[in-house]
Design an enzyme around this catalytic site. Sequence first.
Site, PDB file in Angstrom:
ATOM      1  N   MET A 156      29.216  49.854  58.604  1.00 58.27           N
ATOM      2  CA  MET A 156      28.960  48.638  57.411  1.00 58.27           C
ATOM      3  C   MET A 156      30.149  48.848  56.708  1.00 58.27           C
ATOM      4  SD  MET A 156      24.763  49.133  56.766  1.00 58.27           S
ATOM      5  CE  MET A 156      25.032  50.602  57.726  1.00 58.27           C
TER       6      MET A 156
ATOM      7  N   MET B  92      20.216  42.786  62.212  1.00 56.22           N
ATOM      8  CA  MET B  92      19.599  43.315  60.945  1.00 56.22           C
ATOM      9  C   MET B  92      18.399  42.471  60.431  1.00 56.22           C
ATOM     10  SD  MET B  92      21.577  45.859  60.111  1.00 56.22           S
ATOM     11  CE  MET B  92      20.809  46.487  58.527  1.00 56.22           C
TER      12      MET B  92
ATOM     13  N   HIS C  91      26.473  53.111  63.100  1.00 58.31           N
ATOM     14  CA  HIS C  91      26.475  51.644  62.578  1.00 58.31           C
ATOM     15  C   HIS C  91      27.620  51.554  61.375  1.00 58.31           C
ATOM     16  CE1 HIS C  91      23.667  48.512  60.257  1.00 58.31           C
ATOM     17  NE2 HIS C  91      24.877  48.010  60.673  1.00 58.31           N
TER      18      HIS C  91
ATOM     19  N   HIS D  43      20.358  57.334  64.888  1.00 53.78           N
ATOM     20  CA  HIS D  43      21.086  56.001  64.239  1.00 53.78           C
ATOM     21  C   HIS D  43      21.857  56.705  62.763  1.00 53.78           C
ATOM     22  CE1 HIS D  43      21.642  51.771  63.307  1.00 53.78           C
ATOM     23  NE2 HIS D  43      21.710  52.167  62.190  1.00 53.78           N
TER      24      HIS D  43
ATOM     25  N   MET E  65      28.611  53.603  55.541  1.00 54.97           N
ATOM     26  CA  MET E  65      28.837  52.535  54.536  1.00 54.97           C
ATOM     27  C   MET E  65      30.172  52.989  53.657  1.00 54.97           C
ATOM     28  SD  MET E  65      25.007  51.770  53.233  1.00 54.97           S
ATOM     29  CE  MET E  65      23.671  52.172  54.475  1.00 54.97           C
TER      30      MET E  65
ATOM     31  N   ASP F  91      24.290  55.636  59.579  1.00 55.25           N
ATOM     32  CA  ASP F  91      24.843  54.350  58.951  1.00 55.25           C
ATOM     33  C   ASP F  91      26.032  54.865  58.062  1.00 55.25           C
ATOM     34  OD1 ASP F  91      22.661  52.617  59.399  1.00 55.25           O
ATOM     35  OD2 ASP F  91      21.193  53.670  58.389  1.00 55.25           O
TER      36      ASP F  91
ATOM     37  N   SER G 127      16.912  56.461  61.651  1.00 55.41           N
ATOM     38  CA  SER G 127      18.066  56.470  60.820  1.00 55.41           C
ATOM     39  C   SER G 127      18.257  57.563  59.889  1.00 55.41           C
ATOM     40  CB  SER G 127      17.878  55.002  59.996  1.00 55.41           C
ATOM     41  OG  SER G 127      19.268  54.944  59.002  1.00 55.41           O
TER      42      SER G 127
ATOM     43  N   ASP H 104      17.117  46.922  63.040  1.00 61.69           N
ATOM     44  CA  ASP H 104      17.421  47.901  61.891  1.00 61.69           C
ATOM     45  C   ASP H 104      17.075  47.277  60.563  1.00 61.69           C
ATOM     46  OD1 ASP H 104      18.234  49.875  60.428  1.00 61.69           O
ATOM     47  OD2 ASP H 104      20.416  49.202  60.821  1.00 61.69           O
TER      48      ASP H 104
HETATM   49  C1  DX5 Z   1      20.126  49.766  56.247  1.00 59.86           C
HETATM   50  C2  DX5 Z   1      20.626  50.531  57.356  1.00 59.86           C
HETATM   51  C3  DX5 Z   1      19.419  51.242  58.152  1.00 59.86           C
HETATM   52  C4  DX5 Z   1      18.264  51.857  57.136  1.00 59.86           C
HETATM   53  C5  DX5 Z   1      16.800  51.636  57.921  1.00 59.86           C
HETATM   54  O1  DX5 Z   1      21.304  49.019  55.701  1.00 59.86           O
HETATM   55  O2  DX5 Z   1      21.378  49.826  58.353  1.00 59.86           O
HETATM   56  O3  DX5 Z   1      19.874  51.858  59.240  1.00 59.86           O
HETATM   57  O4  DX5 Z   1      18.453  53.371  57.323  1.00 59.86           O
HETATM   58  O5  DX5 Z   1      16.030  52.153  56.732  1.00 59.86           O
HETATM   59  P1  DX5 Z   1      14.566  51.749  56.928  1.00 59.86           P
HETATM   60  O6  DX5 Z   1      14.096  51.900  58.340  1.00 59.86           O
HETATM   61  O7  DX5 Z   1      14.003  52.462  55.936  1.00 59.86           O
HETATM   62  O8  DX5 Z   1      14.364  50.037  56.550  1.00 59.86           O
HETATM   63 ZN    ZN Z   2      21.703  50.980  60.310  1.00 61.82          ZN
END
Ligand code: DX5
Ligand code: ZN
Length: 220
Positions: free
Chosen positions: A67, A136, A65, A32, A36, A34, A7, A174
Amino acid sequence: MICIAPSILSADFSMLGQAAADMERFGADILHIDVMDGHFVPNLTIGPVVVKSLRRWASLPFDVHLMISRPLDYVEVFAKAGADVISFHPEAESDVRETINKIKECGAKPALAIKPATPAKEIFPYLDDIYMVLVMTVEPGFGGQSFMSDMVGKISEVKAEIDRRGLGVNIEVDGGISPDTAPLVAKAGANWLVAGSAIFNAPSPKEMIEKMRRAAESVS
Ligand code: DX5
Ligand code: ZN
């Protein structure tokens, strides 16, 4: 087959391109990413412009991903930017069926991501139409949180339903994934393992990717 998905959220954001290239060189299967919006989750990260720029640095599949509160409005722009898999949350505001169809229309693979409090059965009506379920294993929003072990049962539940229907849907996990938690989720049926802090904070991210893969493969 186990896929390791670093990620990028845990990378140095001033050097994201280099981080993507490094992950590819270190043997990651997928990247991956993210996204947001500061509304669906209390954090802001990156948009399609960054995804498009990252495409120049790595040829790995991009697992984006979302969010964000209105995923349907952004599917096309992320697909055009180079997303291969697009995950979104049924807890968001967009119509789920419409969003799945839009992702497919745009040439990407749809995935449904569920927060820890959302029961597995919420996504069962869509299981035949998606490429992947993202369970999640932390509250979405931030990297570096602790793995919620009570999510293992949810992974098994999703896996049992996929098998019962004879589908080939992938299960991604994740949040808090490390060589310690990888065997737990792999045993329950997860085959796509996202890891941010475990990989990016490791002295050797390359060795960590290998270690994580071995840990998961030893039980699956
Ligand atoms: C959290 C993200 C993850 C995050 C995971 O909302 O969706 O992808 O980067 O990070 P770690 O592996 O550090 O928990
Ligand atoms: Zn994620």
